[in-house]
Design a protein around this motif. Structure first.
Motif, PDB file in Angstrom:
ATOM      1  N   GLY A 344       1.356  -1.139  -0.284  1.00  0.00           N
ATOM      2  CA  GLY A 344       0.043   0.210   0.008  1.00  0.00           C
ATOM      3  C   GLY A 344       1.235   1.588   0.102  1.00  0.00           C
ATOM      4  N   ILE A 345       1.812   1.484   1.093  1.00  0.00           N
ATOM      5  CA  ILE A 345       2.414   2.121   0.801  1.00  0.00           C
ATOM      6  C   ILE A 345       3.374   2.786  -0.499  1.00  0.00           C
ATOM      7  N   LEU A 346       4.027   1.733  -1.070  1.00  0.00           N
ATOM      8  CA  LEU A 346       4.905   1.484  -1.725  1.00  0.00           C
ATOM      9  C   LEU A 346       4.109   2.289  -3.568  1.00  0.00           C
ATOM     10  N   VAL A 347       3.068   1.137  -3.958  1.00  0.00           N
ATOM     11  CA  VAL A 347       1.799   1.719  -4.381  1.00  0.00           C
ATOM     12  C   VAL A 347       1.613   3.142  -4.820  1.00  0.00           C
ATOM     13  N   THR A 349       3.059   5.787  -3.020  1.00  0.00           N
ATOM     14  CA  THR A 349       4.030   6.666  -3.496  1.00  0.00           C
ATOM     15  C   THR A 349       4.782   6.596  -4.938  1.00  0.00           C
ATOM     16  N   TRP A 350       4.628   5.396  -5.268  1.00  0.00           N
ATOM     17  CA  TRP A 350       4.660   5.096  -6.828  1.00  0.00           C
ATOM     18  C   TRP A 350       3.571   6.379  -7.932  1.00  0.00           C
ATOM     19  N   LEU A 351       2.580   6.372  -7.287  1.00  0.00           N
ATOM     20  CA  LEU A 351       1.034   6.800  -8.021  1.00  0.00           C
ATOM     21  C   LEU A 351       1.681   8.154  -7.985  1.00  0.00           C
ATOM     22  N   MET A 352       1.832   8.927  -6.857  1.00  0.00           N
ATOM     23  CA  MET A 352       2.084  10.054  -6.380  1.00  0.00           C
ATOM     24  C   MET A 352       3.311  10.556  -7.413  1.00  0.00           C
ATOM     25  N   ALA A 353       4.229   9.696  -7.468  1.00  0.00           N
ATOM     26  CA  ALA A 353       5.559  10.150  -8.664  1.00  0.00           C
ATOM     27  C   ALA A 353       4.937  10.599 -10.072  1.00  0.00           C
ATOM     28  N   LYS A 354       4.069   9.819 -10.333  1.00  0.00           N
ATOM     29  CA  LYS A 354       3.620   9.341 -11.838  1.00  0.00           C
ATOM     30  C   LYS A 354       3.082  11.103 -11.533  1.00  0.00           C
ATOM     31  N   PHE A 355       1.693  11.143 -11.294  1.00  0.00           N
ATOM     32  CA  PHE A 355       0.655  12.526 -10.681  1.00  0.00           C
ATOM     33  C   PHE A 355       1.651  13.476 -11.152  1.00  0.00           C
ATOM     34  N   THR A 356       2.528  13.454 -10.328  1.00  0.00           N
ATOM     35  CA  THR A 356       3.287  14.729  -9.583  1.00  0.00           C
ATOM     36  C   THR A 356       4.481  14.799 -10.433  1.00  0.00           C
ATOM     37  N   ASN A 357       5.490  13.927 -11.469  1.00  0.00           N
ATOM     38  CA  ASN A 357       5.963  14.134 -11.789  1.00  0.00           C
ATOM     39  C   ASN A 357       7.322  14.678 -11.034  1.00  0.00           C
ATOM     40  N   ALA A 358       7.408  14.009 -10.049  1.00  0.00           N
ATOM     41  CA  ALA A 358       7.995  14.342  -9.040  1.00  0.00           C
ATOM     42  C   ALA A 358       9.464  12.766  -9.135  1.00  0.00           C
ATOM     43  N   GLU A 359      10.278  12.965  -8.275  1.00  0.00           N
ATOM     44  CA  GLU A 359      11.093  11.803  -8.260  1.00  0.00           C
ATOM     45  C   GLU A 359      11.729  11.485  -7.008  1.00  0.00           C
ATOM     46  N   LEU A 360      11.884  10.378  -6.019  1.00  0.00           N
ATOM     47  CA  LEU A 360      13.140  10.814  -5.114  1.00  0.00           C
ATOM     48  C   LEU A 360      14.675  10.682  -5.210  1.00  0.00           C
ATOM     49  N   ASP A 361      14.853  11.520  -4.150  1.00  0.00           N
ATOM     50  CA  ASP A 361      16.269  11.747  -3.888  1.00  0.00           C
ATOM     51  C   ASP A 361      17.317  11.230  -4.697  1.00  0.00           C
ATOM     52  N   TRP A 366      13.852   2.707  -4.531  1.00  0.00           N
ATOM     53  CA  TRP A 366      12.477   2.311  -4.205  1.00  0.00           C
ATOM     54  C   TRP A 366      13.076   1.265  -3.392  1.00  0.00           C
ATOM     55  N   ILE A 367      14.141   0.170  -3.307  1.00  0.00           N
ATOM     56  CA  ILE A 367      13.675  -1.065  -2.619  1.00  0.00           C
ATOM     57  C   ILE A 367      14.180  -0.476  -1.430  1.00  0.00           C
ATOM     58  N   ASP A 368      14.507   0.900  -0.628  1.00  0.00           N
ATOM     59  CA  ASP A 368      14.008   1.603   0.330  1.00  0.00           C
ATOM     60  C   ASP A 368      13.107   1.661   1.091  1.00  0.00           C
ATOM     61  N   LEU A 369      12.521   2.176   0.056  1.00  0.00           N
ATOM     62  CA  LEU A 369      10.883   2.848   0.363  1.00  0.00           C
ATOM     63  C   LEU A 369      10.039   1.765   0.533  1.00  0.00           C
ATOM     64  N   PHE A 370      10.824   0.290   0.314  1.00  0.00           N
ATOM     65  CA  PHE A 370       9.914  -1.235   0.598  1.00  0.00           C
ATOM     66  C   PHE A 370      10.236  -1.500   1.979  1.00  0.00           C
TER      67      PHE A 370
END
Length: 452
Positions: A344-347, A349-361, A366-370
């Motif tokens: 739930g957390i990973l999916v 956050t990934w959707l937020m990245a897609k909708f906002t065009n933002a990226e992880l630092d 993504w494995i860290d977020l998992f």
């Protein structure tokens, strides 16, 4: 070190602000201090639960349950409660009071004060609640009784999670620590709302209305505390504590779970107070002082005692454990916490990245977020409380749910330790690079664009 991705400094213009970034140095230090305080509490929590589990399955098991069910209190005030009940309704109110304080701090001075920064952990927390609840519900659709426990796998125990980080010696980067704590605070808020809305059968109007009286007086005195009492350390204990107890007792009599009183009282305490004259500006309010005095009581006594009385379940040997594992309640809780939470957390956050065009630092993968999602799958304290509210102490489903919570929390902790431990060398490099202060102004360069 040359091959290590450099941390991305936050941008002033917002054009390349990372999805999960470094925030401000002051916020990073504040979160770090909170997590350090929770470490010892998390270890005490685990120890108390282990002692209870061993005792409840030993030849002296009857003495454990007799102690848990021993009644103390005044019956005429509806306060003739068992020790286990006092722990879940009374001591946990201290824990929820601190949740209220932390939530207020996040809204006033933390990441939740800015919608753009709050959106990611808030939505991640929502995803980390909805998907585990959905998985549990799908597994238990065939039983209306079992379905009552749908909220059990939705909680995150930050103290237990931080204890895991301490045990494995993880150097988890500051952005992930801030994300984890902010997510856990929002997670607790959602759990509070679930308890208040879905686990209240009948409401007594008179005590509920009377509850507002001590809360209003408490809020007024808290706001004017420095004006009336200066820097007095005794006033909070002599004046505010009795008012808090009266509010708690009235809410308990109303039928709403009494721990909600802790959240309400915590939320009315001021975080910042305005100063006049030559010292014009804002300084820390009563919230910081109360947290300083109450956090050791909560993490060192209240929560471990609750865990001691709540985690003691008679498994019934190997046969009983196998029986618990075949219950759909157990399967739903384990699947929800260990699989649903990180998913739930990973999916989300990934959707937020897609909708906002933002990226992880750049220093985060993504494995860290998992791995952080697995830590969030340690749903110990609030999950145990919700299990009791869902099924009652005498229900076999309650015992099976507790076995599931203990097993799932342990499994999530082990998986998180393995994953995050394998990334520790990378985290140490990031930590060294993030500590660089080229202009020697006391603020590491990675935080520089956000000021202090």
């Amino acid at each position: 070190m040359a091959n290590s991705p450099q941390p991305t400094p936050p941008q002033e213009d917002g054009t390349s602000r990372p999805l999960i970034g470094w925030g401000t140095y002051s916020e990073s230090r504040r979160i770090g201090e909170i997590l350090r305080k929770e470490t010892v509490g998390g270890m005490l929590l685990v120890a108390a639960a282990a002692i209870a589990l061993i005792w409840a399955n030993s030849p002296a098991a009857d003495s454990y349950f007799s102690l848990r069910d021993f009644h103390v209190g005044i019956e005429s005030l509806h306060l003739d409660l068992s020790l286990g009940h006092w722990a879940s309704d009374g001591l946990l109110a201290i824990f929820f009071f601190l949740v209220g304080l932390e939530l207020k701090k996040e809204i006033v001075a933390g990441d939740l004060r800015k919608p753009s920064k709050a959106m990611v952990p808030v939505m991640a927390a929502v995803g980390g609640v909805v998907i585990p609840a959905g998985i549990y519900a799908l597994i238990n659709m065939g039983s209306a009784t079992a379905l009552h426990g749908w909220a059990i796998p939705t909680a995150t125990d930050i103290a237990f999670a931080v204890a895991v980080l301490a045990i494995i010696g993880s150097h988890l980067p500051s952005p992930l620590r801030i994300f984890l704590l902010t997510l856990a605070v929002v997670d607790d808020l959602i759990a509070i709302l679930i308890i208040a809305i879905f686990y209240t059968d009948e409401i007594e109007i008179a005590p509920l209305l009377l509850f507002l009286v001590p809360v209003i007086i408490y809020a007024f005195l808290a706001q004017k505390f420095r004006h009336f009492f200066g820097t007095s350390k005794w006033a909070a204990w002599v004046i505010l504590l009795p008012l808090g107890f009266i509010a708690w007792a009235l809410l308990h009599a109303s039928g709403i779970h009494a721990t909600i009183a802790g959240v309400v009282l915590g939320f009315v305490v001021p975080v910042l107070v305005s100063q006049k004259g030559k010292d014009k500006g804002a300084t820390h309010g009563l919230a910081e002082d109360l947290e300083h005095h109450l956090r050791p009581i909560s993490s060192g006594f209240a929560v471990p005692v609750f865990a001691f009385f709540s985690a003691g379940v008679a498994i019934g040997g190997a046969e009983g454990f196998v029986s618990a594992l075949t219950d759909t309640v157990t399967i739903g809780v384990v699947a929800g916490l260990v699989f649903g939470k990180p998913l739930g957390i990973l999916v989300t956050t990934w959707l937020m990245a897609k909708f906002t065009n933002a990226e992880l630092d750049k220093s985060i993968k993504w494995i860290d977020l998992f791995g952080v999602g697995l830590l969030a799958g340690i749903g110990f304290t609030v999950s145990l409380l919700v299990a009791e509210l869902s099924f009652g102490l005498e229900s076999p489903h309650n015992d099976h749910a507790k076995v599931a919570i203990l097993s799932a929390s342990l499994l999530a902790a082990i998986l998180a330790a393995i994953l995050l431990g394998s990334r520790n060398r990378h985290y140490k490099r990031v930590e060294r690079e993030a500590a660089v202060d080229a202009n020697q102004d006391g603020i590491p360069d990675v935080y520089e664009n956000n000021g202090k």
